[in-house]
Design a protein around this motif. Structure first.
Motif, PDB file in Angstrom:
ATOM      1  N   LEU A   1      37.724   5.208 160.425  1.00  0.00           N
ATOM      2  CA  LEU A   1      36.703   6.243 160.203  1.00  0.00           C
ATOM      3  C   LEU A   1      36.381   6.998 161.494  1.00  0.00           C
ATOM      4  CD1 LEU A   1      34.294   4.287 157.837  1.00  0.00           C
ATOM      5  CD2 LEU A   1      35.626   6.306 157.247  1.00  0.00           C
ATOM      6  N   PHE A   2      36.363   6.286 162.612  1.00  0.00           N
ATOM      7  CA  PHE A   2      36.102   6.967 163.893  1.00  0.00           C
ATOM      8  C   PHE A   2      37.279   7.870 164.263  1.00  0.00           C
ATOM      9  CE2 PHE A   2      32.671   3.941 165.297  1.00  0.00           C
ATOM     10  CZ  PHE A   2      31.766   4.920 165.632  1.00  0.00           C
ATOM     11  N   GLY A   3      38.512   7.375 164.026  1.00  0.00           N
ATOM     12  CA  GLY A   3      39.702   8.111 164.463  1.00  0.00           C
ATOM     13  C   GLY A   3      40.191   9.086 163.425  1.00  0.00           C
ATOM     14  N   THR A   4      41.035   8.600 162.537  1.00  0.00           N
ATOM     15  CA  THR A   4      41.718   9.462 161.568  1.00  0.00           C
ATOM     16  C   THR A   4      40.749  10.322 160.761  1.00  0.00           C
ATOM     17  OG1 THR A   4      43.287   7.670 161.394  1.00  0.00           O
ATOM     18  CG2 THR A   4      43.492   9.428 159.796  1.00  0.00           C
ATOM     19  N   ALA A   5      39.689   9.681 160.238  1.00  0.00           N
ATOM     20  CA  ALA A   5      38.824  10.413 159.312  1.00  0.00           C
ATOM     21  C   ALA A   5      37.810  11.306 160.026  1.00  0.00           C
ATOM     22  CB  ALA A   5      38.090   9.417 158.426  1.00  0.00           C
ATOM     23  N   PHE A   6      37.589  11.054 161.301  1.00  0.00           N
ATOM     24  CA  PHE A   6      36.569  11.764 162.080  1.00  0.00           C
ATOM     25  C   PHE A   6      35.220  11.755 161.356  1.00  0.00           C
ATOM     26  CE2 PHE A   6      34.600  14.941 164.804  1.00  0.00           C
ATOM     27  CZ  PHE A   6      35.130  14.595 166.020  1.00  0.00           C
ATOM     28  N   ASP A   7      34.945  10.662 160.681  1.00  0.00           N
ATOM     29  CA  ASP A   7      33.650  10.527 160.005  1.00  0.00           C
ATOM     30  C   ASP A   7      32.795   9.567 160.830  1.00  0.00           C
ATOM     31  OD1 ASP A   7      31.512  10.324 158.323  1.00  0.00           O
ATOM     32  OD2 ASP A   7      32.687   9.999 156.505  1.00  0.00           O
ATOM     33  N   TRP A   8      32.336  10.057 161.966  1.00  0.00           N
ATOM     34  CA  TRP A   8      31.558   9.200 162.874  1.00  0.00           C
ATOM     35  C   TRP A   8      30.266   8.689 162.241  1.00  0.00           C
ATOM     36  CZ3 TRP A   8      32.013  10.221 168.819  1.00  0.00           C
ATOM     37  CH2 TRP A   8      33.377  10.338 169.161  1.00  0.00           C
ATOM     38  N   PRO A   9      29.571   9.507 161.435  1.00  0.00           N
ATOM     39  CA  PRO A   9      28.347   8.976 160.835  1.00  0.00           C
ATOM     40  C   PRO A   9      28.618   7.747 159.956  1.00  0.00           C
ATOM     41  CG  PRO A   9      28.374  11.355 160.688  1.00  0.00           C
ATOM     42  CD  PRO A   9      29.716  10.956 161.196  1.00  0.00           C
ATOM     43  N   LEU A  10      29.628   7.831 159.082  1.00  0.00           N
ATOM     44  CA  LEU A  10      29.908   6.696 158.212  1.00  0.00           C
ATOM     45  C   LEU A  10      30.430   5.510 159.034  1.00  0.00           C
ATOM     46  CD1 LEU A  10      29.985   5.480 155.420  1.00  0.00           C
ATOM     47  CD2 LEU A  10      32.216   6.534 155.032  1.00  0.00           C
ATOM     48  N   ALA A  11      31.271   5.805 160.039  1.00  0.00           N
ATOM     49  CA  ALA A  11      31.781   4.741 160.910  1.00  0.00           C
ATOM     50  C   ALA A  11      30.607   4.014 161.584  1.00  0.00           C
ATOM     51  CB  ALA A  11      32.722   5.321 161.960  1.00  0.00           C
ATOM     52  N   SER A  12      29.625   4.790 162.048  1.00  0.00           N
ATOM     53  CA  SER A  12      28.471   4.195 162.726  1.00  0.00           C
ATOM     54  C   SER A  12      27.654   3.357 161.758  1.00  0.00           C
ATOM     55  CB  SER A  12      27.582   5.287 163.321  1.00  0.00           C
ATOM     56  OG  SER A  12      28.330   6.114 164.169  1.00  0.00           O
ATOM     57  N   ALA A  13      27.428   3.900 160.561  1.00  0.00           N
ATOM     58  CA  ALA A  13      26.636   3.169 159.567  1.00  0.00           C
ATOM     59  C   ALA A  13      27.336   1.857 159.206  1.00  0.00           C
ATOM     60  CB  ALA A  13      26.427   4.032 158.323  1.00  0.00           C
ATOM     61  N   LEU A  14      28.659   1.938 158.995  1.00  0.00           N
ATOM     62  CA  LEU A  14      29.403   0.730 158.629  1.00  0.00           C
ATOM     63  C   LEU A  14      29.374  -0.291 159.770  1.00  0.00           C
ATOM     64  CD1 LEU A  14      31.284  -0.876 156.769  1.00  0.00           C
ATOM     65  CD2 LEU A  14      33.202   0.462 157.624  1.00  0.00           C
ATOM     66  N   ALA A  15      29.553   0.209 160.999  1.00  0.00           N
ATOM     67  CA  ALA A  15      29.540  -0.690 162.151  1.00  0.00           C
ATOM     68  C   ALA A  15      28.189  -1.389 162.269  1.00  0.00           C
ATOM     69  CB  ALA A  15      29.847   0.085 163.431  1.00  0.00           C
ATOM     70  N   LEU A  16      27.103  -0.629 162.033  1.00  0.00           N
ATOM     71  CA  LEU A  16      25.761  -1.222 162.123  1.00  0.00           C
ATOM     72  C   LEU A  16      25.537  -2.244 161.013  1.00  0.00           C
ATOM     73  CD1 LEU A  16      23.728   1.986 163.015  1.00  0.00           C
ATOM     74  CD2 LEU A  16      23.981  -0.035 164.464  1.00  0.00           C
ATOM     75  N   ALA A  17      26.008  -1.915 159.813  1.00  0.00           N
ATOM     76  CA  ALA A  17      25.844  -2.844 158.685  1.00  0.00           C
ATOM     77  C   ALA A  17      26.620  -4.132 158.947  1.00  0.00           C
ATOM     78  CB  ALA A  17      26.325  -2.186 157.396  1.00  0.00           C
ATOM     79  N   LEU A  18      27.825  -3.967 159.480  1.00  0.00           N
ATOM     80  CA  LEU A  18      28.648  -5.142 159.790  1.00  0.00           C
ATOM     81  C   LEU A  18      27.957  -6.002 160.853  1.00  0.00           C
ATOM     82  CD1 LEU A  18      31.438  -6.608 159.532  1.00  0.00           C
ATOM     83  CD2 LEU A  18      32.241  -5.148 161.369  1.00  0.00           C
TER      84      LEU A  18
END
Lengths: 360, 286
Positions: free
Chosen positions: B241-258
């Motif tokens: 999500l951070f790289g290929t998808a460039f969806d930093w918001p979702l990547a951040s949310a997922l990382a925080l949830a994890l």
């Protein structure tokens, strides 16, 4: 009053030029303005011997800065952490992303005379143009991503449907990459080539089913091309959507071959581009370098050593038929079957589907 | 203010807090941003959190991370106890050597180990060749490589040294006379273990468990290169999500949830282990 500001980059450039001058003496003086350019590219595109002729002809040294991934390149430009890059290497299918983000400089094509020799399919591409109609990148190197397979096990040349065939359960591999894997599944379920990257949500759902059904047949998803080469070499995988690398690495050790599926061949193509922040005094050299990439010297050395073809026809007729075949330019009709993997408008939906398939 | 020994920990504590809180704050901020044409736009949008809340894939992968961490912890604890206890019985000179041998796998890089496992467990690998040669199997055992079994085996192997070391240190501190007393009073060896040694080594078990859990729950390379089609992880998804998808918001949310989930599970584990009688006895002693 005009203020004179010397930034870090100019300062370093000046120092380097000064050093070059004192070392090279009279010869260096002619090119003293630019003693070095930094080319951000893949290690396979930029061996030192590929740029030797350019360095000799211009006196400008080409410093190679190897990329780890396309995403990393984009991120580096976007965040400004790539301040020392003078020439960059967006892929044709991602070029628009860089253009939209304003990371590239519009190009004056009259400064690249070798463009005259470029194959039409590359000349005609719209993907390197911005909404303003200007060109921002020049395709220079390309290749095909074939299916690499064990010819002693697959007696018939594989197609994409071979990768979904239960007969070869446990011997197949796909790349862990949404764009290509979803498009291949789309071709497998009969979606025509020109629409393989333009799937509707319903079609994506169908593709997802095919990919989930394929999972038990796969040995694994490959991550890097070295990873896949290892899988084929150790007998774990007998057919996979691939790059040509495993074929070149293994062809003398085992019976491997490359299949170019008629349904559509995935092509890849790298482009030359100039970051929009490049200082004025380096621009002329960058153009010279673009012309070099489309010229005979680069084409000859990379065909010879790396087995890659440039987008220019400049040396094609001088190559042996074997070499032409090796770099896919023996039969130019191949260019009619090209599919350029292109990030679709609904790419996030694609990625979601791919992640769901992998977690299924 | 008088200087105390505990003040020595202050600079490190401050560095850890800064190094931990600053990136976390960035993640929290990003998780409310919007993305448009590969540009991150500061906003107060709940899009990423909404996407995360409704994604079964994301929660499945977070659950998988927890399961992977807990399973690896249990396996390493079961295997690590006998090894750690055996270490305490060695002569002092042999202990040093044994510890070095125990840590040997860690000296090789992770990638080297991964490709070595492929050679050992592959269809034409060492184990299958041996079993075929002995006539014990007719066909290579495919499940050895690229399966959940492989992930479990390799994560256990990689993390075993951390568990053994932690338990060993604790076990060394157990007063031998207590074990002898238990035996003299008629306890069988198994009783002596469960009623004397185990309770007194729980601090080591807790330290080992928390380390192994943290290392294995977040592991991405081993599952992706040895787990085959079952190698998907939440960490790899964050990376994607951070790289290929460039969806930093979702990547951040997922990382925080994890992170939050792993933190809760680790806290529960620590709570349970340190509540044991022996742990209280040992830690309370300090």
């Amino acid at each position: 009053m005009q203020r004179f500001i010397l930034n870090r980059r100019q300062m370093l450039g000046g120092l380097a030029a000064g050093a070059g001058l004192s070392l090279l003496g009279p010869m260096g003086r002619a090119s003293a303005a630019v003693s070095e350019i930094v080319w951000a590219t893949w290690d396979s595109n930029g061996h030192p011997e590929y740029v030797e002729a350019f360095e000799k002809a211009t006196g400008t040294k080409v410093k190679l800065s190897f990329l780890s991934s396309e995403d990393a390149q984009f991120a580096a430009l976007k965040t400004g952490s790539a301040a020392d890059w003078d020439v960059v290497n967006p892929s044709l299918n991602q070029a628009r992303r860089y253009i939209k983000a304003g990371e590239l400089m519009p190009l004056d094509l009259t400064k690249v005379p070798n463009l005259a020799h470029m194959y039409d399919v590359f000349k005609a591409t719209e993907k390197v143009k911005g909404e303003d109609g200007q060109t921002y990148a020049i395709p220079y190197l390309w290749g095909l991503n074939p299916i690499v397979y064990r010819a002693d096990i697959h007696t018939e040349e594989p197609t994409y449907s071979t990768l979904f065939d239960p007969k070869f359960k446990g011997q197949l591999a796909m790349r862990d990459y949404a764009l290509e894997s979803i498009a291949i599944a789309a071709l497998h379920i009969g979606i025509p080539r020109d629409r393989a990257f333009l799937l509707t949500s319903d079609e994506l759902a169908e593709v997802k089913k095919a990919l989930i059904a394929q999972k038990p047949l796969l040995r694994t998803y490959w991550q890097t091309i070295g990873d896949l080469t290892n899988l084929i070499a150790t007998g774990e995988v007998t057919a996979a959507f691939s790059w040509r690398v495993p074929y070149d690495a293994l062809k003398d050790k085992m019976k491997v071959a490359m299949a170019k599926p008629k349904a559509g061949i995935m092509g890849w193509c790298d482009c030359f581009a100039i970051p929009s922040s490049l200082p004025e005094e380096k621009i002329e050299t960058a153009y010279k370098f673009a012309d070099y990439l489309l010229g005979a010297d680069y084409a000859s050395t990379i065909a010879e050593i790396g087995n890659y073809a440039t987008t220019s026809s400049i040396i094609r007729d001088k190559l042996t038929p074997e070499k032409q075949e090796a770099i896919f330019i023996d039969d130019l009709s191949v260019m009619q079957n090209f599919m350029w993997p292109e990030a679709p408008e609904n790419y996030s939906e694609w990625l979601k589907v791919w992640n769901e398939v992998k977690a299924a | 203010m008088t200087f105390r020994q505990s003040h020595l920990a202050l600079p490190v504590a401050v560095a850890i807090m800064a190094g931990c809180i600053a990136p976390l704050a960035v993640l929290v901020a990003f998780s409310f941003y919007e993305v448009e044409d590969f540009d991150l736009i500061p906003a107060f949008s709940f899009r990423a959190w909404g996407d995360l809340a409704t994604s079964t894939t994301d929660w499945f992968l977070i659950g998988k991370a927890v399961l992977s961490g807990v399973a690896t912890t249990v396996f390493t604890a079961l295997l690590g106890f006998p090894v750690a206890l055996a270490l305490t019985r060695l002569a002092t000179s042999a202990k040093g050597l044994a510890i070095i041998v125990l840590l040997t796998p860690l000296y090789t890089g992770e990638i080297v180990r991964i490709y070595a496992w492929r050679i050992v467990l592959g269809g034409e690998g060492l184990v299958n060749t041996l079993l075929l040669g002995l006539g014990l199997i007719d066909e290579p055992l495919k499940f050895l490589l690229f399966s959940p079994f492989t992930i479990g085996l390799v994560l256990t192997y990689n993390n075993l040294p951390f568990m053994v070391l932690a338990i060993w240190v604790s076990a060394e501190m157990v007063d031998r006379r207590l074990i002898e007393a238990a035996r003299d009073l008629g306890a069988r060896p198994v009783d002596a273990f469960f009623r004397v040694i185990f309770p007194l080594t729980t601090p080591g078990l807790a330290a080992g468990s928390l380390t192994v859990f943290a290392l294995s729950a977040g592991e991405m390379l081993t599952p992706s290169l040895l787990g085959g089609t079952s190698g998907a992880t939440a960490m790899a998804l964050v990376d994607n999500l951070f790289g290929t998808a460039f969806d930093w918001p979702l990547a951040s949310a997922l990382a925080l949830a994890l992170l939050a989930t792993l933190f809760l599970v680790a806290s529960a584990m620590a709570g349970l282990l340190l509540r044991l009688k022996g742990a209280r006895a040992v830690i309370g002693r300090a």
